[in-house]
Scaffold this motif. Structure first.
Motif, PDB file in Angstrom:
ATOM      1  N   LYS A 248       0.835  -1.205   0.000  1.00  0.00           N
ATOM      2  CA  LYS A 248       0.000   0.000   0.000  1.00  0.00           C
ATOM      3  C   LYS A 248       0.874   1.262   0.000  1.00  0.00           C
ATOM      4  N   LYS A 249       1.960   1.223   0.775  1.00  0.00           N
ATOM      5  CA  LYS A 249       2.875   2.359   0.815  1.00  0.00           C
ATOM      6  C   LYS A 249       3.549   2.566  -0.536  1.00  0.00           C
ATOM      7  N   ILE A 250       3.926   1.485  -1.198  1.00  0.00           N
ATOM      8  CA  ILE A 250       4.560   1.580  -2.514  1.00  0.00           C
ATOM      9  C   ILE A 250       3.602   2.215  -3.518  1.00  0.00           C
ATOM     10  N   TRP A 251       2.343   1.811  -3.511  1.00  0.00           N
ATOM     11  CA  TRP A 251       1.356   2.391  -4.413  1.00  0.00           C
ATOM     12  C   TRP A 251       1.122   3.870  -4.105  1.00  0.00           C
ATOM     13  N   LYS A 252       1.119   4.219  -2.816  1.00  0.00           N
ATOM     14  CA  LYS A 252       0.924   5.623  -2.418  1.00  0.00           C
ATOM     15  C   LYS A 252       2.087   6.477  -2.926  1.00  0.00           C
ATOM     16  N   VAL A 253       3.313   6.005  -2.734  1.00  0.00           N
ATOM     17  CA  VAL A 253       4.493   6.744  -3.187  1.00  0.00           C
ATOM     18  C   VAL A 253       4.463   6.897  -4.704  1.00  0.00           C
ATOM     19  N   THR A 254       4.131   5.833  -5.404  1.00  0.00           N
ATOM     20  CA  THR A 254       4.060   5.879  -6.864  1.00  0.00           C
ATOM     21  C   THR A 254       3.011   6.888  -7.320  1.00  0.00           C
ATOM     22  N   ALA A 255       1.856   6.892  -6.675  1.00  0.00           N
ATOM     23  CA  ALA A 255       0.785   7.816  -7.061  1.00  0.00           C
ATOM     24  C   ALA A 255       1.198   9.274  -6.823  1.00  0.00           C
TER      25      ALA A 255
ATOM     26  N   ILE B 209       9.649  19.643  -3.562  1.00  0.00           N
ATOM     27  CA  ILE B 209       8.744  18.741  -2.839  1.00  0.00           C
ATOM     28  C   ILE B 209       8.989  17.300  -3.266  1.00  0.00           C
ATOM     29  N   LYS B 210       9.118  17.090  -4.568  1.00  0.00           N
ATOM     30  CA  LYS B 210       9.352  15.729  -5.063  1.00  0.00           C
ATOM     31  C   LYS B 210      10.685  15.180  -4.561  1.00  0.00           C
ATOM     32  N   ALA B 211      11.722  15.994  -4.575  1.00  0.00           N
ATOM     33  CA  ALA B 211      13.032  15.547  -4.092  1.00  0.00           C
ATOM     34  C   ALA B 211      12.980  15.244  -2.593  1.00  0.00           C
TER      35      ALA B 211
ATOM     36  N   VAL C 169      13.621  11.573  -0.757  1.00  0.00           N
ATOM     37  CA  VAL C 169      14.582  11.385   0.337  1.00  0.00           C
ATOM     38  C   VAL C 169      13.898  10.790   1.554  1.00  0.00           C
ATOM     39  N   MET C 170      12.713  11.282   1.872  1.00  0.00           N
ATOM     40  CA  MET C 170      11.997  10.786   3.052  1.00  0.00           C
ATOM     41  C   MET C 170      11.631   9.317   2.918  1.00  0.00           C
ATOM     42  N   VAL C 171      11.204   8.910   1.722  1.00  0.00           N
ATOM     43  CA  VAL C 171      10.712   7.540   1.556  1.00  0.00           C
ATOM     44  C   VAL C 171      11.831   6.569   1.212  1.00  0.00           C
ATOM     45  N   PHE C 172      12.568   6.848   0.144  1.00  0.00           N
ATOM     46  CA  PHE C 172      13.524   5.872  -0.355  1.00  0.00           C
ATOM     47  C   PHE C 172      14.822   5.828   0.447  1.00  0.00           C
ATOM     48  N   MET C 173      15.151   6.908   1.113  1.00  0.00           N
ATOM     49  CA  MET C 173      16.342   6.904   1.954  1.00  0.00           C
ATOM     50  C   MET C 173      15.977   6.719   3.422  1.00  0.00           C
ATOM     51  N   HIS C 174      14.712   6.405   3.666  1.00  0.00           N
ATOM     52  CA  HIS C 174      14.205   6.077   4.999  1.00  0.00           C
ATOM     53  C   HIS C 174      14.428   7.188   6.027  1.00  0.00           C
ATOM     54  N   LEU C 175      14.528   8.423   5.563  1.00  0.00           N
ATOM     55  CA  LEU C 175      14.698   9.529   6.491  1.00  0.00           C
ATOM     56  C   LEU C 175      13.395   9.825   7.232  1.00  0.00           C
TER      57      LEU C 175
ATOM     58  N   PHE D 287      17.038  14.628  13.874  1.00  0.00           N
ATOM     59  CA  PHE D 287      17.938  14.098  12.847  1.00  0.00           C
ATOM     60  C   PHE D 287      17.460  14.502  11.461  1.00  0.00           C
ATOM     61  N   LYS D 288      16.139  14.457  11.240  1.00  0.00           N
ATOM     62  CA  LYS D 288      15.592  14.895   9.955  1.00  0.00           C
ATOM     63  C   LYS D 288      15.971  16.342   9.680  1.00  0.00           C
ATOM     64  N   MET D 289      15.768  17.187  10.679  1.00  0.00           N
ATOM     65  CA  MET D 289      16.062  18.610  10.494  1.00  0.00           C
ATOM     66  C   MET D 289      17.560  18.858  10.279  1.00  0.00           C
ATOM     67  N   MET D 290      18.382  18.063  10.948  1.00  0.00           N
ATOM     68  CA  MET D 290      19.829  18.194  10.799  1.00  0.00           C
ATOM     69  C   MET D 290      20.265  17.849   9.373  1.00  0.00           C
ATOM     70  N   ILE D 291      19.545  16.969   8.722  1.00  0.00           N
ATOM     71  CA  ILE D 291      19.855  16.594   7.347  1.00  0.00           C
ATOM     72  C   ILE D 291      19.211  17.572   6.358  1.00  0.00           C
ATOM     73  N   ILE D 292      17.957  17.932   6.597  1.00  0.00           N
ATOM     74  CA  ILE D 292      17.181  18.684   5.615  1.00  0.00           C
ATOM     75  C   ILE D 292      17.517  20.175   5.603  1.00  0.00           C
ATOM     76  N   ILE D 293      17.701  20.798   6.756  1.00  0.00           N
ATOM     77  CA  ILE D 293      17.891  22.250   6.818  1.00  0.00           C
ATOM     78  C   ILE D 293      19.116  22.725   6.018  1.00  0.00           C
ATOM     79  N   PRO D 294      20.275  22.074   6.096  1.00  0.00           N
ATOM     80  CA  PRO D 294      21.392  22.535   5.239  1.00  0.00           C
ATOM     81  C   PRO D 294      21.072  22.457   3.745  1.00  0.00           C
ATOM     82  N   TYR D 295      20.339  21.430   3.334  1.00  0.00           N
ATOM     83  CA  TYR D 295      19.959  21.334   1.924  1.00  0.00           C
ATOM     84  C   TYR D 295      18.992  22.440   1.533  1.00  0.00           C
ATOM     85  N   ILE D 296      18.047  22.769   2.414  1.00  0.00           N
ATOM     86  CA  ILE D 296      17.112  23.856   2.121  1.00  0.00           C
ATOM     87  C   ILE D 296      17.873  25.175   1.991  1.00  0.00           C
ATOM     88  N   ILE D 297      18.800  25.410   2.900  1.00  0.00           N
ATOM     89  CA  ILE D 297      19.597  26.640   2.830  1.00  0.00           C
ATOM     90  C   ILE D 297      20.406  26.673   1.538  1.00  0.00           C
TER      91      ILE D 297
END
Length: 124
Positions: free
Chosen positions: A25-32, A70-72, A76-82, A89-99
């Motif tokens: 179900k998760k795979i179908w949701k991500v694909t959609a 948003i797509k990227a 990252v959240m789904v396929f890299m299990h973040l 930990f999520k914010m430590m990874i995501i915030i530098p990329y957003i900046i």
């Protein structure tokens, strides 16, 4: 001769049918979700008039940037299990990329304005 060094991983599955159904179900949701975002980007690019000017063009450009980010992030959240990690930990990874992305957008915008001004100088 039967080889004993080959491991049959499908026999080593440790989840029940209910867990397997949740995974599917998760795979179908991500694909959609990824397909819908991509479809919107393609349809806007294919069917919007090419002679767009003014605020409509700005809306399209920023729309593409936002949808791509948003797509990227979702990938990252789904396929890299973040998405399964703790919030800090999520914010430590995501915030530098957003900046970094905001820096790139700022830099590209300023350089684009500079190049546009230079072209306008040579045209007159």
């Amino acid at each position: 001769m039967v080889r004993d060094d080959i491991i049959e991983y499908s026999l080593d599955a440790h989840h029940s049918e209910e867990e397997g159904e949740k995974i599917r179900k998760k795979i179908w949701k991500v694909t959609a979700i990824l397909s819908i975002i991509t479809l919107v980007e393609v349809l806007v690019g294919a069917f919007y008039p090419k002679e767009v000017a003014g605020s409509a063009w700005e809306f399209i450009k920023w729309g593409y940037i936002i949808l791509t980010v948003i797509k990227a992030g979702y990938i990252v959240m789904v396929f890299m299990h973040l998405g399964e990690e703790r919030k800090t930990f999520k914010m430590m990874i995501i915030i530098p990329y957003i900046i970094f992305i905001l820096y790139l957008i700022f830099h590209l915008s300023n350089e684009g304005i500079s190049v546009g001004d230079t072209w306008n100088t040579f045209r007159h």
